[in-house]
Design a protein around this motif. Structure first.
Motif, PDB file in Angstrom:
ATOM      1  N   ASN A  40       0.814  -1.215   0.000  1.00  0.00           N
ATOM      2  CA  ASN A  40       0.000   0.000   0.000  1.00  0.00           C
ATOM      3  C   ASN A  40       0.847   1.265   0.000  1.00  0.00           C
ATOM      4  N   LYS A  41       2.043   1.150   0.581  1.00  0.00           N
ATOM      5  CA  LYS A  41       2.912   2.326   0.699  1.00  0.00           C
ATOM      6  C   LYS A  41       4.339   1.850   0.916  1.00  0.00           C
ATOM      7  N   VAL A  42       5.288   2.574   0.343  1.00  0.00           N
ATOM      8  CA  VAL A  42       6.715   2.327   0.561  1.00  0.00           C
ATOM      9  C   VAL A  42       7.288   3.595   1.158  1.00  0.00           C
ATOM     10  N   GLU A  43       7.968   3.451   2.300  1.00  0.00           N
ATOM     11  CA  GLU A  43       8.507   4.613   3.006  1.00  0.00           C
ATOM     12  C   GLU A  43      10.002   4.418   3.255  1.00  0.00           C
ATOM     13  N   ASP A  44      10.796   5.398   2.866  1.00  0.00           N
ATOM     14  CA  ASP A  44      12.243   5.364   3.102  1.00  0.00           C
ATOM     15  C   ASP A  44      12.506   5.615   4.592  1.00  0.00           C
ATOM     16  N   THR A  45      13.397   4.821   5.188  1.00  0.00           N
ATOM     17  CA  THR A  45      13.744   5.006   6.601  1.00  0.00           C
ATOM     18  C   THR A  45      14.983   5.884   6.773  1.00  0.00           C
ATOM     19  N   ASN A  46      15.573   6.326   5.665  1.00  0.00           N
ATOM     20  CA  ASN A  46      16.815   7.114   5.678  1.00  0.00           C
ATOM     21  C   ASN A  46      18.012   6.333   6.219  1.00  0.00           C
ATOM     22  N   VAL A  47      17.961   5.009   6.089  1.00  0.00           N
ATOM     23  CA  VAL A  47      19.079   4.142   6.456  1.00  0.00           C
ATOM     24  C   VAL A  47      19.529   3.452   5.176  1.00  0.00           C
ATOM     25  N   THR A  48      20.842   3.344   4.986  1.00  0.00           N
ATOM     26  CA  THR A  48      21.372   2.594   3.843  1.00  0.00           C
ATOM     27  C   THR A  48      22.361   1.555   4.338  1.00  0.00           C
ATOM     28  N   VAL A  49      22.395   0.430   3.637  1.00  0.00           N
ATOM     29  CA  VAL A  49      23.336  -0.640   3.920  1.00  0.00           C
ATOM     30  C   VAL A  49      23.984  -1.003   2.591  1.00  0.00           C
ATOM     31  N   PHE A  69      -5.513  -8.344   6.886  1.00  0.00           N
ATOM     32  CA  PHE A  69      -5.057  -7.428   7.930  1.00  0.00           C
ATOM     33  C   PHE A  69      -3.884  -6.619   7.408  1.00  0.00           C
ATOM     34  N   ASP A  70      -3.629  -5.496   8.066  1.00  0.00           N
ATOM     35  CA  ASP A  70      -2.524  -4.629   7.682  1.00  0.00           C
ATOM     36  C   ASP A  70      -1.287  -4.966   8.496  1.00  0.00           C
ATOM     37  N   GLY A  71      -0.137  -4.875   7.852  1.00  0.00           N
ATOM     38  CA  GLY A  71       1.130  -5.137   8.517  1.00  0.00           C
ATOM     39  C   GLY A  71       2.241  -4.306   7.905  1.00  0.00           C
ATOM     40  N   VAL A  72       3.393  -4.328   8.571  1.00  0.00           N
ATOM     41  CA  VAL A  72       4.551  -3.554   8.126  1.00  0.00           C
ATOM     42  C   VAL A  72       5.773  -4.455   8.136  1.00  0.00           C
ATOM     43  N   ILE A  73       6.574  -4.364   7.087  1.00  0.00           N
ATOM     44  CA  ILE A  73       7.870  -5.041   7.026  1.00  0.00           C
ATOM     45  C   ILE A  73       8.926  -3.967   6.820  1.00  0.00           C
ATOM     46  N   LYS A  74       9.994  -4.037   7.594  1.00  0.00           N
ATOM     47  CA  LYS A  74      11.135  -3.142   7.399  1.00  0.00           C
ATOM     48  C   LYS A  74      12.262  -4.003   6.844  1.00  0.00           C
ATOM     49  N   MET A  75      12.818  -3.593   5.701  1.00  0.00           N
ATOM     50  CA  MET A  75      13.867  -4.399   5.079  1.00  0.00           C
ATOM     51  C   MET A  75      14.745  -3.555   4.157  1.00  0.00           C
ATOM     52  N   VAL A  76      15.938  -4.074   3.904  1.00  0.00           N
ATOM     53  CA  VAL A  76      16.853  -3.452   2.944  1.00  0.00           C
ATOM     54  C   VAL A  76      16.527  -4.022   1.573  1.00  0.00           C
ATOM     55  N   ILE A  82      13.447  -1.356  -6.219  1.00  0.00           N
ATOM     56  CA  ILE A  82      12.675  -0.992  -5.034  1.00  0.00           C
ATOM     57  C   ILE A  82      11.213  -1.389  -5.260  1.00  0.00           C
ATOM     58  N   PRO A  83      10.618  -2.098  -4.294  1.00  0.00           N
ATOM     59  CA  PRO A  83       9.203  -2.449  -4.439  1.00  0.00           C
ATOM     60  C   PRO A  83       8.341  -1.191  -4.575  1.00  0.00           C
ATOM     61  N   ARG A  84       7.194  -1.350  -5.257  1.00  0.00           N
ATOM     62  CA  ARG A  84       6.310  -0.208  -5.499  1.00  0.00           C
ATOM     63  C   ARG A  84       4.908  -0.488  -4.984  1.00  0.00           C
ATOM     64  N   LYS A  85       4.188   0.574  -4.747  1.00  0.00           N
ATOM     65  CA  LYS A  85       2.784   0.468  -4.363  1.00  0.00           C
ATOM     66  C   LYS A  85       2.053  -0.347  -5.427  1.00  0.00           C
ATOM     67  N   GLY A  86       1.234  -1.290  -4.968  1.00  0.00           N
ATOM     68  CA  GLY A  86       0.481  -2.137  -5.888  1.00  0.00           C
ATOM     69  C   GLY A  86       1.136  -3.468  -6.175  1.00  0.00           C
ATOM     70  N   ASP A  87       2.429  -3.620  -5.864  1.00  0.00           N
ATOM     71  CA  ASP A  87       3.111  -4.905  -6.056  1.00  0.00           C
ATOM     72  C   ASP A  87       2.560  -5.936  -5.076  1.00  0.00           C
ATOM     73  N   TRP A  88       2.476  -7.191  -5.515  1.00  0.00           N
ATOM     74  CA  TRP A  88       2.116  -8.313  -4.646  1.00  0.00           C
ATOM     75  C   TRP A  88       3.391  -9.024  -4.244  1.00  0.00           C
ATOM     76  N   VAL A  89       3.463  -9.431  -2.976  1.00  0.00           N
ATOM     77  CA  VAL A  89       4.647 -10.135  -2.483  1.00  0.00           C
ATOM     78  C   VAL A  89       4.221 -11.357  -1.674  1.00  0.00           C
ATOM     79  N   ALA A  90       5.067 -12.380  -1.699  1.00  0.00           N
ATOM     80  CA  ALA A  90       4.832 -13.590  -0.909  1.00  0.00           C
ATOM     81  C   ALA A  90       5.337 -13.348   0.505  1.00  0.00           C
ATOM     82  N   VAL A  91       4.476 -13.623   1.485  1.00  0.00           N
ATOM     83  CA  VAL A  91       4.843 -13.398   2.883  1.00  0.00           C
ATOM     84  C   VAL A  91       4.447 -14.609   3.724  1.00  0.00           C
ATOM     85  N   LYS A  92       5.016 -14.657   4.905  1.00  0.00           N
ATOM     86  CA  LYS A  92       4.574 -15.568   5.961  1.00  0.00           C
ATOM     87  C   LYS A  92       4.510 -14.745   7.227  1.00  0.00           C
TER      88      LYS A  92
END
Length: 120
Positions: A40-49, A69-76, A82-92
């Motif tokens: 639904n949304k991609v937000e930059d955390t201002n962290v780079t690795v 349900f709504d959830g949040v994943i934080k990842m590099v 970079i993933p975009r709004k509207g993309d589908w992803v496989a999760v567990k």
């Protein structure tokens, strides 16, 4: 000497957090509930690795036996993919705490997981 101690502490903390993250990833991959998440949304955390950005992905997750349900994943992520709004992803997600969500890495999608995803 003080700088060395602070640097060592930071390195140790990062290694510890990485190990904990890997442990959670493996556990959720084994016992978690498979779902599909729509971004639904991609937000930059201002962290780079290694020049790649860390982002927060805000998802709506759909699974076979639960209400969405709504959830949040934080990842590099790769800065060139970079993933975009509207993309589908496989999760567990953790069956006991659906706030613990992992994005299933492509190499970890087994035929069983793929079948579960196709049935959603």
């Amino acid at each position: 000497m003080k700088t060395l101690k602070v640097t060592s502490l930071i390195v140790f903390a990062l290694l510890f957090l990485t190990q904990c993250g890997q442990k959670d990833y493996k556990r959720i991959l084994e016992v978690g509930i498979t779902g599909k998440g729509i971004i639904n949304k991609v937000e930059d955390t201002n962290v780079t690795v290694n020049d790649d950005p860390q982002v927060k992905l805000y998802l709506t997750i759909y699974s076979k036996d639960q209400e969405p349900f709504d959830g949040v994943i934080k990842m590099v992520v790769s800065r060139v993919n970079i993933p975009r709004k509207g993309d589908w992803v496989a999760v567990k997600f953790d069956p006991e705490d659906n706030k613990k969500i992992i994005w299933i890495e492509e190499d970890d999608i087994t035929p069983e997981i793929e079948a579960e995803l196709n049935n959603l």
